[in-house]
Scaffold this motif. Structure first.
Motif, short mmCIF file in Angstrom:
data_model
loop_
_atom_site.label_atom_id
_atom_site.label_comp_id
_atom_site.label_asym_id
_atom_site.label_seq_id
_atom_site.Cartn_x
_atom_site.Cartn_y
_atom_site.Cartn_z
N UNK A 14 0.82 -1.21 0.00
CA UNK A 14 0.00 0.00 0.00
C UNK A 14 0.86 1.27 0.00
N UNK A 15 2.17 1.10 0.13
CA UNK A 15 3.10 2.23 0.07
C UNK A 15 3.79 2.33 -1.28
N UNK A 16 3.66 1.29 -2.09
CA UNK A 16 4.33 1.25 -3.40
C UNK A 16 3.50 2.03 -4.42
N UNK A 17 3.69 3.32 -4.45
CA UNK A 17 2.91 4.17 -5.35
C UNK A 17 3.38 4.01 -6.79
N UNK A 18 4.57 3.43 -6.99
CA UNK A 18 5.06 3.19 -8.35
C UNK A 18 5.08 1.68 -8.63
N UNK A 19 4.07 0.98 -8.14
CA UNK A 19 4.05 -0.48 -8.24
C UNK A 19 3.96 -0.97 -9.67
N UNK A 20 3.47 -0.13 -10.58
CA UNK A 20 3.36 -0.55 -11.98
C UNK A 20 4.74 -0.65 -12.65
N UNK A 21 5.75 -0.06 -12.04
CA UNK A 21 7.11 -0.16 -12.56
C UNK A 21 7.82 -1.35 -11.93
N UNK A 22 8.71 -1.96 -12.68
CA UNK A 22 9.56 -2.98 -12.09
C UNK A 22 10.48 -2.33 -11.08
N UNK A 23 10.83 -3.09 -10.05
CA UNK A 23 11.64 -2.52 -8.95
C UNK A 23 12.92 -1.91 -9.47
N UNK A 24 13.58 -2.61 -10.37
CA UNK A 24 14.86 -2.10 -10.89
C UNK A 24 14.68 -0.88 -11.80
N UNK A 25 13.43 -0.65 -12.24
CA UNK A 25 13.18 0.49 -13.11
C UNK A 25 12.83 1.77 -12.38
N UNK A 66 -1.57 3.52 -1.81
CA UNK A 66 -1.48 3.38 -3.27
C UNK A 66 -2.66 2.57 -3.78
N UNK A 67 -2.81 2.51 -5.10
CA UNK A 67 -3.89 1.70 -5.66
C UNK A 67 -3.41 0.31 -6.05
N UNK A 68 -2.37 -0.18 -5.35
CA UNK A 68 -1.89 -1.56 -5.58
C UNK A 68 -3.05 -2.54 -5.35
N UNK A 128 -5.32 10.13 12.78
CA UNK A 128 -4.66 9.56 11.61
C UNK A 128 -5.70 9.36 10.52
N UNK A 129 -5.44 9.91 9.34
CA UNK A 129 -6.36 9.83 8.22
C UNK A 129 -5.78 8.90 7.15
N UNK A 130 -6.47 7.78 6.93
CA UNK A 130 -6.07 6.89 5.84
C UNK A 130 -6.74 7.32 4.56
N UNK A 131 -5.94 7.76 3.58
CA UNK A 131 -6.49 8.35 2.36
C UNK A 131 -5.90 7.66 1.13
N UNK A 132 -6.66 7.67 0.04
CA UNK A 132 -6.13 7.17 -1.22
C UNK A 132 -5.07 8.14 -1.72
N UNK A 133 -3.95 7.61 -2.19
CA UNK A 133 -2.86 8.45 -2.67
C UNK A 133 -2.99 8.77 -4.16
N UNK A 134 -3.63 7.85 -4.90
CA UNK A 134 -3.72 8.02 -6.35
C UNK A 134 -4.83 9.00 -6.70
N UNK A 135 -4.54 9.91 -7.62
CA UNK A 135 -5.52 10.91 -8.05
C UNK A 135 -5.90 10.65 -9.49
N UNK A 172 -8.25 11.62 -13.01
CA UNK A 172 -8.33 12.88 -13.75
C UNK A 172 -9.28 13.88 -13.12
N UNK A 173 -10.45 13.40 -12.70
CA UNK A 173 -11.41 14.30 -12.09
C UNK A 173 -11.67 13.93 -10.64
N UNK A 174 -10.72 13.19 -10.03
CA UNK A 174 -10.81 12.95 -8.60
C UNK A 174 -11.69 11.82 -8.17
N UNK A 175 -12.15 10.97 -9.12
CA UNK A 175 -12.99 9.87 -8.69
C UNK A 175 -12.22 8.96 -7.73
N UNK A 176 -12.95 8.32 -6.83
CA UNK A 176 -12.31 7.40 -5.89
C UNK A 176 -13.20 6.19 -5.72
N UNK A 177 -12.61 5.01 -5.96
CA UNK A 177 -13.38 3.78 -5.87
C UNK A 177 -13.10 2.99 -4.60
N UNK A 178 -12.18 3.43 -3.80
CA UNK A 178 -11.85 2.71 -2.56
C UNK A 178 -11.18 1.38 -2.83
#
Length: 845
Positions: A523-534, A696-698, A570-577, A579-585
């Motif tokens: 849930x902290x890997x905001x760049x999870x779509x990238x390979x680790x080495x990338x 993150x949206x992982x 403590x506020x648990x919030x979605x990190x991913x934004x 285009x128009x701010x939709x949030x699916x949880x």
């Protein structure tokens, strides 16, 4: 340094010569060869190799042999051997392993060269002896005793047939044996001190010897044989020799006299106790005294006199005052305090039993029952058991007294209780119990306590320390105890501080394999779509900061100390934004809160309820023992200011149908709020009271933790103990990290964008993106009124929610969202000319 090997020392102490344990056997080709029963292996142990009445060694398949699939091991038969280790192996529970027996091959009796010879000649044997131990066997065989060696007092049966081992049975029949004597060690009468210390039945060890003799008698009952139970009189002999070999070593020079004495059954023996149990085994049970409590105690008084002991499931202890054994009563594994002064009944002049209220209150107090004054100035009933305090109801107190009387065993008194229990132990009557004030240690600025079934973890910035309850100073509520017996592990992660600008580097222990720790990482890997080495170094550090922000937030919420200068929700919030701010949880924010509920008593509040903050009973169920309030999935319109009193002052609880009461600041629960939307911010007052953690949206609509790990988090059936243990360790080290580093902010860029969307609303954002798509409307002064009119024209259904003032705030938020400059010529200040206000969205640097 001595050059004598273990083999030489052991064989020499038995006065055995090589000829005493050498026998002529035959191989598969029927060729004779000399075989030594005892030999030294390469590791310094002693191997003991048995043989059969056919004069052959015993072979078995190699453990790696696979007859159905040919391999090199199929033709490598193994010789059956028992190994006596030179150094015992001590297991985790303290047991010592001295002998190694071939796995899966059963246990075999050991014969002697003389028995082999007598069998081949069909020579009569009047008395055949059996004993536990091959060394004992050969030390006696040297002097002419016909004796078989067993690896255990129960190893005389064939494991496949369950009958007497075939070689023993054949020897008895061929050599026309008349008497069979089982020789036990002299300590067969001793109770187990380990069983005594563990509150286990002290007759259990003795029962094992009795069962062994009885089972042997049953196997021989169809033969015309006398069977004798026998043991060495260790207690009566100088030096207290335990085994037959010890006796022969101790009485060197008298070996033949001792063994001749052993074979006489018509006269008392100085060295051995012998009992004929051919016709029945009741004399054996009587001899051990396991059916007579008083006699058993007298037989073992030196061991038992200072202890409470378990005799066949009941507990007893010698009472010096009454000079007799007193039965100790246990209910739910807890000893009941009772003596004559606590007897809550008496007999009147007509010999009728009567109830004594005063003594009942004393009896209940002695067993930990009392009243406890709560914050609402009311009281509840409690019971203190050791270090544990649990809340109890009147019916449970009544049941306790009834259960005690059932165990006490007096039916007259029990019937008295059945008749009048509701009167004797009524709510009104129990109000006379004393008020108890157990001391509950609180966590402080520098430490936190976690309570488990078997120990307490004390956590500080320096590490985690385990404390046994007997060493713990104070008491703990039963509902604060985690139902688990943990093992303290090493830290699952290491945190290395870089510079103030670059943040922290995190090293995860890859061998930890913790579901919960992996969930925090994912849930902290905001760049999870990238390979680790990338990932770039900056991207990795950003993910590390998200990880550490969550870890320390979890530690903060788990730290029950309330510091007035460090109080946040403590506020648990979605990190991913989007285009128009939709949030699916579905990003795992709620799991974070539920995890806290596995550690502490918590109150769950659904944030989806409309007009939540107008509910006068919103804190229903919260009390001074509540540690966490989880407000799950709050709406975007949630008024954060409503929480100010909880964060900065005292929490007023207004339960339904009860009087309101106030929880003082030092006991106020901490707050975790999960939301699929950024909450509207009312200036710095809100910001300084919030600790935002980004998810993150992982995890999303296509993937959740249960699918990824193949089990449901915190499920008693699905989550294995290993994962529970690692979860508790991660929690403890999260607390340590917080105590060491304090609040760690999550990277704010994405979170801030979501806040700006919350300020604007999707309708305004949609309008602004369309309106300012025309580049001519940027970097130029536009009349505020004309912009507002255009917005109203395109959004007639929602305009009531957007006042002119709010519209201006949205324009400013849009500038920050798009990284434009609001009124650049005025340095962000208002631009008013001739009573007309202008807005400029500057895009140029």
């Amino acid at each position: 340094m001595s050059d004598i090997t273990y083999f030489q020392e052991r064989i020499g102490s038995l006065n055995l010569k090589e000829k005493d344990y050498t026998v002529t056997l035959r191989n598969s080709s029927n060729q004779p060869f000399e075989h030594k029963v005892f030999e030294a292996d390469r590791k310094g142990n002693i191997t003991m190799t048995p043989f059969t009445l056919k004069g052959e060694l015993i072979y078995y398949d190699h453990p790696k042999a696979t007859p159905e699939k040919p391999n090199g091991y199929n033709n490598k038969e193994q010789v059956y051997q028992v190994t006596r280790l030179s150094k015992a192996i001590v297991s985790n529970n303290g047991d010592s392993l001295r002998y190694m027996i071939p796995k899966g091959q059963g246990t075999l009796p050991f014969l002697t060269p003389s028995l082999l010879e007598k069998h081949s000649k069909q020579e009569k044997i009047k008395t055949l002896f059996l004993t536990e131990g091959v060394f004992k066997q050969y030390s006696a065989s040297k002097y002419g005793l016909d004796i078989i060696g067993l690896t255990s007092i129960t190893h005389y049966k064939d494991r496949k047939t369950g009958k007497l081992h075939s070689d023993i049975l054949e020897l008895i029949k061929v050599c026309q044996v008349q008497n069979v004597v089982m020789i036990y060690d002299g300590d067969c009468l001793d109770i187990s001190k380990h069983a005594l210390s563990q509150n286990k039945d002290v007759t259990q060890r003795l029962q094992q010897f009795i069962n062994s003799a009885i089972a042997m008698r049953e196997l021989l009952k169809d033969l015309e044989i006398q069977f004798y139970f026998c043991h060495i009189k260790s207690r009566e002999l100088d030096g207290h020799p335990k085994g037959l070999d010890d006796l022969l070593i101790l009485k060197k020079g008298k070996e033949k006299e001792i063994l001749n004495n052993l074979q006489k059954f018509s006269e008392p023996s100085k060295y051995f106790y012998k009992l004929d149990i051919t016709k029945g085994y009741k004399p054996l049970i009587n001899y051990f005294g396991i059916n007579n409590l008083e006699r058993f105690y007298e037989d073992h008084i030196e061991v038992l006199k200072d202890y409470e002991f378990n005799f066949k499931g009941k507990f007893y202890q010698w009472d010096e005052e009454t000079n007799q054994l007193q039965k100790r009563i246990y209910i739910d594994k807890t000893p009941i305090v009772f003596h004559q002064g606590l007897q809550f009944w008496y007999y009147d002049k007509n010999d009728e039993v009567k109830f004594d209220y005063s003594s009942m209150y004393e009896f209940l107090k002695a067993n930990g029952f009392g009243k406890y004054i709560t914050l609402d100035k009311m009281f509840t009933y409690i019971r203190i058991k050791g270090k544990i305090v649990e809340e109890v109801q009147p019916y449970q107190i009544r049941d306790f007294i009834t259960d005690f009387l059932k165990e006490y065993g007096n039916r007259t008194i029990l019937n008295m209780m059945f008749r009048g229990g509701k009167q004797y132990v009524s709510k009104t009557s129990l109000e006379n119990l004393e008020v108890l004030n157990p001391y509950f240690p609180k966590s402080n600025k520098y430490s936190q306590l976690l309570f488990f079934e078997n120990c307490v973890w004390e956590i500080s910035a320096n590490g985690v320390k385990e404390i046994k309850y007997q060493d713990f100073q104070g008491f703990v509520w039963a509902d604060h105890i985690i139902s688990f017996k943990p093992t303290l592990l090493s830290a699952p992660f290491n945190i290395m501080s870089l510079t103030e600008s670059t943040g922290y580097d995190i090293q995860i222990n890859k061998e930890y394999d913790s579901d919960f720790l992996s969930y925090i990482q994912n849930t902290s890997n905001v760049y999870w779509t990238k390979e680790e080495k990338g990932k770039t170094r900056e991207e990795k550090l950003e993910e590390y900061q998200h990880f550490l922000s969550k870890i320390n937030a979890f530690g903060y919420l788990s730290h029950s100390f309330n510091n007035s200068s460090k109080t946040w929700a403590v506020l648990g919030m979605d990190n991913t934004v989007s285009e128009l701010g939709e949030s699916n949880g579905g990003t795992g924010k709620s799991i974070f809160g539920f995890a806290l509920g596995e550690l502490f008593k918590y109150a769950y509040i659904s944030g989806k309820k409309r007009n939540l903050t107008e509910d006068n009973h919103i804190w229903q169920g919260v009390d001074e023992r509540t540690r966490i309030i989880l407000i799950d999935d709050v709406r975007q319109s949630f008024d954060f200011e409503f929480l100010y009193p909880v964060l900065t002052g005292q929490l007023v609880v207004n339960p339904k149908n009860k009087s309101a009461f106030t929880i003082p600041k030092d006991l106020t629960p901490k707050l975790y709020i999960s939301t699929n939307h950024a909450l509207k911010v009312n200036g710095n007052s809100d910001l300084r009271r919030q600790w935002k953690i980004g998810f993150s949206d992982y995890y999303n609509s296509n993937r959740n933790p249960a699918q990824e790990f193949g089990r449901i988090f915190f499920d008693q059936d699905e989550w294995p103990d290993e994962q529970w243990n690692k979860f508790y360790n991660v929690a403890a080290y999260s607390i340590q990290s917080y105590l060491k580093l304090g609040k760690i902010e999550a990277p704010q860029q994405s979170i801030r964008l979501r806040e700006l969307i919350a300020i604007m609303g999707n309708d305004f954002l949609d309008w602004a993106e369309t309106y300012f798509y025309d580049s001519s409307r940027k970097d130029t002064s536009l009349e505020r009124s004309s912009l507002y009119e255009d917005f109203k024209l395109n959004n007639p259904t929602i305009i009531k929610f957007y006042s002119s003032r709010k519209f201006k705030a949205c324009i400013k938020a849009y500038c920050e969202y798009k990284e434009y400059t609001f009124n650049p010529e005025k340095n962000g200040e208002d631009d008013k000319r001739n009573s007309i206000e202008y807005f400029t969205l500057g895009t140029k640097l």
